[in-house]
Design a protein around this motif. Structure first.
Motif, PDB file in Angstrom:
ATOM      1  N   MET A   1      20.888  -4.457  22.360  1.00  0.00           N
ATOM      2  CA  MET A   1      21.613  -3.636  22.827  1.00  0.00           C
ATOM      3  C   MET A   1      22.362  -3.870  24.115  1.00  0.00           C
ATOM      4  O   MET A   1      23.506  -3.775  24.180  1.00  0.00           O
ATOM      5  CB  MET A   1      20.579  -2.397  23.138  1.00  0.00           C
ATOM      6  CG  MET A   1      21.547  -1.106  23.519  1.00  0.00           C
ATOM      7  SD  MET A   1      22.481  -0.735  22.288  1.00  0.00           S
ATOM      8  CE  MET A   1      23.478   0.528  23.202  1.00  0.00           C
ATOM      9  N   ALA A   2      21.840  -4.787  24.962  1.00  0.00           N
ATOM     10  CA  ALA A   2      22.516  -5.252  26.068  1.00  0.00           C
ATOM     11  C   ALA A   2      23.566  -6.153  25.844  1.00  0.00           C
ATOM     12  O   ALA A   2      24.902  -5.887  26.245  1.00  0.00           O
ATOM     13  CB  ALA A   2      21.931  -6.070  27.180  1.00  0.00           C
ATOM     14  N   ASP A   3      23.609  -6.944  24.560  1.00  0.00           N
ATOM     15  CA  ASP A   3      24.582  -7.856  24.047  1.00  0.00           C
ATOM     16  C   ASP A   3      25.655  -6.721  23.523  1.00  0.00           C
ATOM     17  O   ASP A   3      26.904  -7.202  23.932  1.00  0.00           O
ATOM     18  CB  ASP A   3      24.055  -8.704  22.901  1.00  0.00           C
ATOM     19  CG  ASP A   3      25.047  -9.658  22.365  1.00  0.00           C
ATOM     20  OD1 ASP A   3      25.691 -10.376  23.257  1.00  0.00           O
ATOM     21  OD2 ASP A   3      25.196  -9.306  21.207  1.00  0.00           O
ATOM     22  N   LEU A   4      25.446  -5.702  22.816  1.00  0.00           N
ATOM     23  CA  LEU A   4      26.294  -5.084  22.329  1.00  0.00           C
ATOM     24  C   LEU A   4      27.360  -4.388  23.593  1.00  0.00           C
ATOM     25  O   LEU A   4      28.296  -4.387  23.559  1.00  0.00           O
ATOM     26  CB  LEU A   4      25.849  -3.852  21.586  1.00  0.00           C
ATOM     27  CG  LEU A   4      26.754  -2.492  21.339  1.00  0.00           C
ATOM     28  CD1 LEU A   4      28.139  -3.188  20.371  1.00  0.00           C
ATOM     29  CD2 LEU A   4      26.235  -1.563  20.548  1.00  0.00           C
ATOM     30  N   VAL A 115      25.637   6.444  26.322  1.00  0.00           N
ATOM     31  CA  VAL A 115      24.528   5.705  25.640  1.00  0.00           C
ATOM     32  C   VAL A 115      23.978   4.906  26.622  1.00  0.00           C
ATOM     33  O   VAL A 115      22.710   4.682  26.854  1.00  0.00           O
ATOM     34  CB  VAL A 115      25.030   5.209  24.326  1.00  0.00           C
ATOM     35  CG1 VAL A 115      24.038   4.430  23.730  1.00  0.00           C
ATOM     36  CG2 VAL A 115      25.281   6.344  23.580  1.00  0.00           C
ATOM     37  N   ARG A 116      24.662   3.889  27.101  1.00  0.00           N
ATOM     38  CA  ARG A 116      24.325   2.985  28.102  1.00  0.00           C
ATOM     39  C   ARG A 116      23.502   3.623  29.383  1.00  0.00           C
ATOM     40  O   ARG A 116      22.489   3.066  29.614  1.00  0.00           O
ATOM     41  CB  ARG A 116      25.620   2.271  28.743  1.00  0.00           C
ATOM     42  CG  ARG A 116      25.262   0.948  29.669  1.00  0.00           C
ATOM     43  CD  ARG A 116      26.138   0.385  30.782  1.00  0.00           C
ATOM     44  NE  ARG A 116      27.330   0.201  30.089  1.00  0.00           N
ATOM     45  CZ  ARG A 116      27.929  -1.142  29.858  1.00  0.00           C
ATOM     46  NH1 ARG A 116      27.140  -1.911  30.300  1.00  0.00           N
ATOM     47  NH2 ARG A 116      29.184  -1.142  29.495  1.00  0.00           N
ATOM     48  N   GLY A 178      13.947   2.533  13.885  1.00  0.00           N
ATOM     49  CA  GLY A 178      14.747   1.479  12.806  1.00  0.00           C
ATOM     50  C   GLY A 178      16.178   2.353  12.564  1.00  0.00           C
ATOM     51  O   GLY A 178      16.116   3.484  12.232  1.00  0.00           O
ATOM     52  N   SER A 179      17.172   1.567  12.483  1.00  0.00           N
ATOM     53  CA  SER A 179      18.504   1.986  12.226  1.00  0.00           C
ATOM     54  C   SER A 179      18.691   1.976  10.472  1.00  0.00           C
ATOM     55  O   SER A 179      17.944   1.078   9.609  1.00  0.00           O
ATOM     56  CB  SER A 179      19.753   1.030  12.486  1.00  0.00           C
ATOM     57  OG  SER A 179      19.720   0.827  14.081  1.00  0.00           O
ATOM     58  N   HIS A 198      19.336   3.026  19.459  1.00  0.00           N
ATOM     59  CA  HIS A 198      19.609   2.096  20.862  1.00  0.00           C
ATOM     60  C   HIS A 198      18.475   2.404  21.673  1.00  0.00           C
ATOM     61  O   HIS A 198      18.229   3.486  21.779  1.00  0.00           O
ATOM     62  CB  HIS A 198      21.335   2.662  21.349  1.00  0.00           C
ATOM     63  CG  HIS A 198      22.218   2.340  20.500  1.00  0.00           C
ATOM     64  ND1 HIS A 198      22.548   1.034  20.061  1.00  0.00           N
ATOM     65  CD2 HIS A 198      22.983   3.207  19.758  1.00  0.00           C
ATOM     66  CE1 HIS A 198      23.547   1.115  19.168  1.00  0.00           C
ATOM     67  NE2 HIS A 198      23.854   2.478  18.984  1.00  0.00           N
ATOM     68  N   GLY A 199      17.995   1.435  22.569  1.00  0.00           N
ATOM     69  CA  GLY A 199      17.088   1.786  23.483  1.00  0.00           C
ATOM     70  C   GLY A 199      15.720   0.877  22.851  1.00  0.00           C
ATOM     71  O   GLY A 199      15.829   0.304  21.648  1.00  0.00           O
TER      72      GLY A 199
END
Length: 363
Positions: A1-4, A115-116, A178-179, A198-199
Motif C-alpha cells: 500500500m505504501a508503494d502505491l 485513504v492514506r 482480500g481484493s 487497503h490497510g
C-alpha cells in the motif's frame, strides 16, 4: 500500500502522463494477489509488474500506450498457455484480467489522500473501480468511490442504489479480507467492479503467550491477518517464541488493547487462562465492535467467568458475544490442534458460516 502511495506521489510531482495497470482477477491457482500493479509513463518508463514479466506484461505495456493516446480505459482478458501460466505463478493454464487506465492524480488526490490518512491511523478502506464493459461504466471524470471501515464513503458510482450496494459489498470485503472483482446488480444495469482493500489485514489480537498462542500467531500470519500478541510476562512474550507476530507488547493486556481499533473484522483470542487477565480483557473487548471474542477454557470455567461479568453489570446480550469454550469441535487434543480449531472458528465467523461439514454424510 505504501508503494502505491509513493507511486502516486511521484506521478503527482512529475506531472507526467501515466497509465496504471492493475491485476483485477485470476482464474486458476495463483500465489499472486489481485492488486499487483504496473505504471507506464509517457515516453516508456515502466515501474512494477502485474506478473513477473513475460508476454503478459508486454501486452499490458502495449495497452497502456494506447490508453495514454486516447484516454480510454481497457480491460484486458489474457489467456495463458502452460509456459505463460508458470511465469505468472499459476499451476496450470488459465486467464488473467488486467485493468489499464490513465492516472489522474489531480482529480483523485482528495480520495487517495483520505485513504492514506485513514490507513495511517490504523483503519482500512476499499477503493471501488468500475471495469470497462460497454454498459454501466461510471463517468471517467468522477472521483474514485471509497468505502471506509467505519461506514463512511467518498465519491459516487453515479447512482444512489449502486453506491449503497457498493458500500455493503465493500464492508464485506473489509471483514473477509482480500481484493476481488464483483458484480453490482443495483440500478438495473450490472456493473463489474474491482474492490481493492487497503490497510493491514484483519486484526488478530492474541492475549496470553502460552503454547497455543505460538501456533495461533503462525496460523494468523499465514491467513494474512495482522497478528498482535499481548502478555504481562516479558520472559514469555518474546520475538524468539513468536516470530510470526507482527507486534508483541508486554504490559497489562486490558490497557494495551486501547491502542487498537477492534471492528467487525477483528478477532480477540484470549488464551491467558488467568482470571486476573480474563475479566478486564473481556470487559474491554465487549466495549468494542470486535466481530469475534473467544476465551480458552472448559464450559465450567467459562460459565464462572460469565457469571462474574454479569455480577459486574455486563448485560446478557453482551455476554452472548463471548465464545467459550473456544473453537470448532474437531476433537482437538494438542496445542496445535486447539489453535487450528480456534482459527477455523475465527474464519467461519468472519465469513458468516457455522463451520459445518461440507461433504454430505453417507449412511
Amino acid at each position: 500500500m505504501a508503494d502505491l502511495f509513493d507511486r502516486l506521489d511521484q506521478i503527482r510531482r512529475s506531472g507526467q502522463r501515466t497509465a496504471m495497470a492493475t491485476l483485477v482477477a485470476t482464474r486458476g491457482t495463483s500465489p499472486r494477489k489481485e492488486g499487483a500493479r504496473m505504471c507506464v509513463a509517457e515516453g516508456g518508463g515502466i515501474v512494477g509488474s502485474v506478473t513477473i514479466g513475460g508476454c503478459v506484461d508486454a501486452e499490458v505495456v502495449r495497452a497502456a500506450e494506447s490508453v495514454l493516446q486516447d484516454g480510454v480505459p481497457r480491460l484486458l482478458t489474457i489467456e495463458l498457455g502452460d509456459e505463460d501460466a508458470h511465469a505468472l505463478g499459476l499451476t496450470c493454464a488459465g486467464t488473467v484480467d488486467v485493468l489499464v487506465d490513465a492516472v489522474h492524480p489531480g482529480r483523485s488526490a482528495a480520495a487517495w489522500d483520505a485513504v492514506r490518512a485513514h490507513v495511517a491511523s490504523g483503519g482500512r478502506a476499499v477503493t471501488v473501480s468500475p471495469l470497462p464493459s460497454g454498459s454501466g461504466v461510471a463517468d471517467a471524470d468522477t472521483e474514485p468511490f471509497v468505502v471506509f471501515d467505519d461506514g463512511r464513503v467518498h465519491g459516487t458510482l453515479g447512482d444512489a442504489a449502486r453506491d449503497a450496494e457498493a458500500r455493503e459489498r465493500g464492508l464485506d470485503r473489509i471483514r473477509q479480507g482480500g481484493s476481488r472483482t464483483l458484480t453490482l446488480e443495483a440500478a438495473g444495469a450490472p456493473m463489474d467492479v474491482f474492490f481493492e482493500v487497503h490497510g493491514t489485514g484483519p486484526l488478530l489480537l492474541v492475549v496470553g503467550a502460552g503454547e497455543i498462542a505460538e501456533t495461533l500467531t503462525l496460523y494468523g500470519h499465514t491467513l494474512g491477518m495482522h497478528v498482535v500478541l499481548l502478555d504481562a510476562r516479558s520472559r514469555f512474550a518474546t520475538p524468539e517464541r513468536f516470530p510470526h507476530a507482527d507486534e508483541i507488547h508486554v504490559g497489562m493486556p486490558s490497557e494495551l488493547m486501547a491502542a487498537y481499533r477492534l471492528d467487525e473484522a477483528s478477532a480477540l483470542v484470549l488464551v491467558a487462562h488467568d482470571y486476573k487477565t480474563d475479566l478486564p480483557v473481556l470487559e474491554a473487548a465487549l466495549a468494542t465492535r470486535a466481530g469475534y471474542i473467544g476465551m480458552l477454557g472448559s464450559r465450567r470455567r467459562g460459565g464462572s467467568i460469565l457469571e462474574m461479568l454479569a455480577e459486574r453489570g455486563v448485560a446478557a446480550e453482551a455476554l452472548a458475544r463471548i465464545r467459550t469454550p473456544i473453537g470448532l469441535d474437531i476433537g482437538s487434543q494438542s496445542a496445535a490442534e486447539i489453535a487450528l480449531s480456534i482459527v477455523a472458528e475465527v474464519v467461519a465467523v468472519r465469513n458468516g458460516r457455522a463451520g459445518g461439514v461440507l461433504a454430505a454424510r453417507r449412511g
